[in-house]
Design an enzyme around this catalytic site. Structure first.
Site, PDB file in Angstrom:
ATOM      1  CG  PHE A 281      -2.192   0.167   1.277  1.00 29.77           C
ATOM      2  CD1 PHE A 281      -3.007  -0.780   0.686  1.00 29.77           C
ATOM      3  CD2 PHE A 281      -2.779   1.304   1.847  1.00 29.77           C
ATOM      4  CE1 PHE A 281      -4.377  -0.608   0.663  1.00 29.77           C
ATOM      5  CE2 PHE A 281      -4.146   1.488   1.823  1.00 29.77           C
ATOM      6  CZ  PHE A 281      -4.948   0.532   1.229  1.00 29.77           C
TER       7      PHE A 281
ATOM      8  CD  GLU B 264       2.521  -4.181  15.007  1.00 29.62           C
ATOM      9  OE1 GLU B 264       3.258  -4.198  14.011  1.00 29.62           O
ATOM     10  OE2 GLU B 264       2.759  -3.492  16.022  1.00 29.62           O
TER      11      GLU B 264
ATOM     12  CG  HIS C 243       7.818  -5.450  16.659  1.00 24.27           C
ATOM     13  ND1 HIS C 243       8.939  -4.718  16.966  1.00 24.27           N
ATOM     14  CD2 HIS C 243       6.867  -4.565  16.311  1.00 24.27           C
ATOM     15  CE1 HIS C 243       8.675  -3.431  16.812  1.00 24.27           C
ATOM     16  NE2 HIS C 243       7.415  -3.311  16.407  1.00 24.27           N
TER      17      HIS C 243
ATOM     18  CE1 TYR D 150       3.679   7.403   5.784  1.00 24.23           C
ATOM     19  CE2 TYR D 150       4.373   5.112   5.757  1.00 24.23           C
ATOM     20  CZ  TYR D 150       4.150   6.281   6.446  1.00 24.23           C
ATOM     21  OH  TYR D 150       4.403   6.329   7.785  1.00 24.23           O
TER      22      TYR D 150
ATOM     23  CG  ASP E  93       4.644  -1.474   7.086  1.00 26.24           C
ATOM     24  OD1 ASP E  93       3.484  -1.923   7.017  1.00 26.24           O
ATOM     25  OD2 ASP E  93       5.091  -0.861   8.089  1.00 26.24           O
TER      26      ASP E  93
HETATM   27  C1  4GW Z   1       1.194   9.145  10.154  1.00 25.44           C
HETATM   28  O1  4GW Z   1       0.944  10.248   9.763  1.00 25.44           O
HETATM   29  C2  4GW Z   1       1.027   8.011   9.222  1.00 25.44           C
HETATM   30  S1  4GW Z   1       0.724   8.146   7.600  1.00 25.44           S
HETATM   31  C3  4GW Z   1       1.125   6.724   9.583  1.00 25.44           C
HETATM   32  C4  4GW Z   1       0.943   5.821   8.496  1.00 25.44           C
HETATM   33  C5  4GW Z   1       0.687   6.462   7.326  1.00 25.44           C
HETATM   34  C6  4GW Z   1       0.517   5.834   6.024  1.00 25.44           C
HETATM   35  C7  4GW Z   1       0.682   4.458   5.906  1.00 25.44           C
HETATM   36  C8  4GW Z   1       0.270   6.596   4.839  1.00 25.44           C
HETATM   37  O2  4GW Z   1       0.076   7.822   4.852  1.00 25.44           O
HETATM   38  N1  4GW Z   1       0.234   5.950   3.636  1.00 25.44           N
HETATM   39  C9  4GW Z   1       0.422   4.597   3.548  1.00 25.44           C
HETATM   40  O3  4GW Z   1       0.408   4.064   2.420  1.00 25.44           O
HETATM   41  N2  4GW Z   1       0.592   3.841   4.686  1.00 25.44           N
HETATM   42  C10 4GW Z   1       0.726   2.373   4.544  1.00 25.44           C
HETATM   43  O4  4GW Z   1       0.536   1.741   5.797  1.00 25.44           O
HETATM   44  C11 4GW Z   1       2.143   2.035   4.086  1.00 25.44           C
HETATM   45  O5  4GW Z   1       2.131   0.825   3.355  1.00 25.44           O
HETATM   46  C12 4GW Z   1       2.838   1.848   5.412  1.00 25.44           C
HETATM   47  O6  4GW Z   1       4.059   1.152   5.300  1.00 25.44           O
HETATM   48  C13 4GW Z   1       1.764   1.116   6.204  1.00 25.44           C
HETATM   49  C14 4GW Z   1       1.912   1.165   7.728  1.00 25.44           C
HETATM   50  O7  4GW Z   1       2.206   2.468   8.193  1.00 25.44           O
HETATM   51  P1  4GW Z   1       3.637   2.788   8.810  1.00 25.44           P
HETATM   52  O8  4GW Z   1       4.656   2.166   7.899  1.00 25.44           O
HETATM   53  O9  4GW Z   1       3.773   4.248   9.037  1.00 25.44           O
HETATM   54  O10 4GW Z   1       3.595   2.021  10.168  1.00 25.44           O
HETATM   55  P2  4GW Z   1       4.888   1.761  11.092  1.00 25.44           P
HETATM   56  O11 4GW Z   1       5.153   3.054  11.823  1.00 25.44           O
HETATM   57  O12 4GW Z   1       4.469   0.637  12.000  1.00 25.44           O
HETATM   58  O13 4GW Z   1       6.059   1.400  10.225  1.00 25.44           O
HETATM   59 MN    MN Z   2       6.278   0.856   8.313  1.00 19.41          MN
END
Ligand code: 4GW
Ligand code: MN
Length: 303
Positions: A72, A254, A184, A77, A162
């Site tokens: 995604f 998660e 994790h 992103y 991700d």
């Molecule tokens: C804070 O402002 C955001 S934006 C947190 C997630 C966001 C986001 C996540 C986004 O704007 N667009 C997006 O495509 N994603 C998808 O969700 C993307 O594939 C991302 O890798 C996944 C999970 O979000 P993350 O990677 O930020 O989560 P963590 O912090 O656990 O890596």
């Molecule tokens: Mn991530």
């Protein structure tokens, strides 16, 4: 005659780069830390995949599956998609039949990398949810749909990842199984009471203290299409139930994933070689860094 111990080590072998199962556990001599993640088997006898415990040549000869990689990349992103795909072309399932399933609201911004033979990319346009928490959870909703309608005709295994990651070393068919999930990297030496499971009873993702095997990260998991359909449906139902009550699990999807995996044990567990962040401690246990978190500027990627 007994051989000299030195005969076993070929000149030039870097022993520290070839930790065996026991060596890895011996590194851990501080008390109060848990060794379960450093094992090569879980308590339900699923392999934990660490380098050095399998022969990829044999596994490759046995494997003729079609593999999907679901990712995604919406809103800001989208910037991560290029490096993600380019690194996947170098390291992900090399020599196998791969389809990338990319979901984005910014189709026009996607720069298609050069894609190898037997590999293809499908771009799917979606409307992104407004809240970032919803964006992250929206992946489960899309998964429930595509694993029912489209994917059963196209692939055997689906890997969900991700996008804010890059492949940094080979990730191959050793990860494939009916249902697999990744430890994790921030919790490898912790006991379950320290895991950041959802602890409020009111949430569908609730996990009581005393339960749970590992804390899995939602940044990499997968399995047979049918299994991912079951998993995503269960998680999506939990997310919807919580929404009706106006609550949200502590780590969004998660948390639901972790609950599902307690009651539906994965058939393979991927060690933190498969999900690493170079800022983390305990790196002495990790000799391969196959999939690395990109160090993002949180302010800059916030919607
Ligand atoms: C804070 O402002 C955001 S934006 C947190 C997630 C966001 C986001 C996540 C986004 O704007 N667009 C997006 O495509 N994603 C998808 O969700 C993307 O594939 C991302 O890798 C996944 C999970 O979000 P993350 O990677 O930020 O989560 P963590 O912090 O656990 O890596
Ligand atoms: Mn991530």
């Amino acid at each position: 005659m007994f051989r000299q111990k030195t005969d076993w080590v070929k000149k030039g072998d870097d022993i520290s780069k070839n930790l065996t199962h026991c060596d890895r556990k011996q590194l851990l001599n501080h008390s109060g830390k848990r060794k379960a993640s450093l094992n090569v088997l879980t308590s339900w006898l699923a392999p934990i995949i660490w380098d050095g415990h399998y022969d990829l040549k044999i596994l490759n000869e046995q494997q003729d599956s079609r593999i999907g990689l679901f990712v995604f990349a919406v809103k800001k992103y989208i910037q991560f998609l290029g490096p993600f795909l380019e690194s996947a072309e170098h390291f992900f399932m090399v020599g196998h039949n791969v389809t990338y399933y990319v979901f984005t609201d910014k189709v026009g911004y996607v720069v298609r990398p050069t894609i190898g033979d037997g590999r293809n990319l499908q771009l799917h346009e979606i409307t992104a949810d407004i809240r970032w928490q919803d964006v992250s959870m929206q992946r489960m909703e899309i998964l429930t749909i595509i694993t029912k309608e489209q994917l059963p005709n196209e692939i055997d295994y689906l890997v969900c990842a991700d996008v804010d990651m890059v492949f940094n070393d080979f990730m191959g068919v050793e990860i494939l199984g009916d249902l697999f999930a990744t430890l994790h990297p921030g919790f490898i030496l912790d006991y379950p009471q320290a895991f950041s499971y959802e602890r409020r009873k009111i949430s569908a993702a609730y996990i009581p203290y005393g339960e749970g095997d590992f804390y899995y990260m939602a940044a990499l998991y997968g399995g047979k299409v049918e299994e991912i359909h079951k998993l995503s449906t269960a998680c999506q139902n939990g997310i919807k139930e919580d929404k009706k009550k106006n609550i949200e699990a502590v780590w969004q999807e998660e948390s639901h994933l972790n609950r599902y995996l307690i009651y539906n044990k994965p058939t393979k567990v991927l060690s933190p070689e498969y999900l690493w962040d170079t800022r983390l401690p305990n790196s002495e246990f990790i000799t391969k860094r196959r999939f690395l978190a990109v160090h993002k500027n949180h302010e800059e990627v916030r919607n």
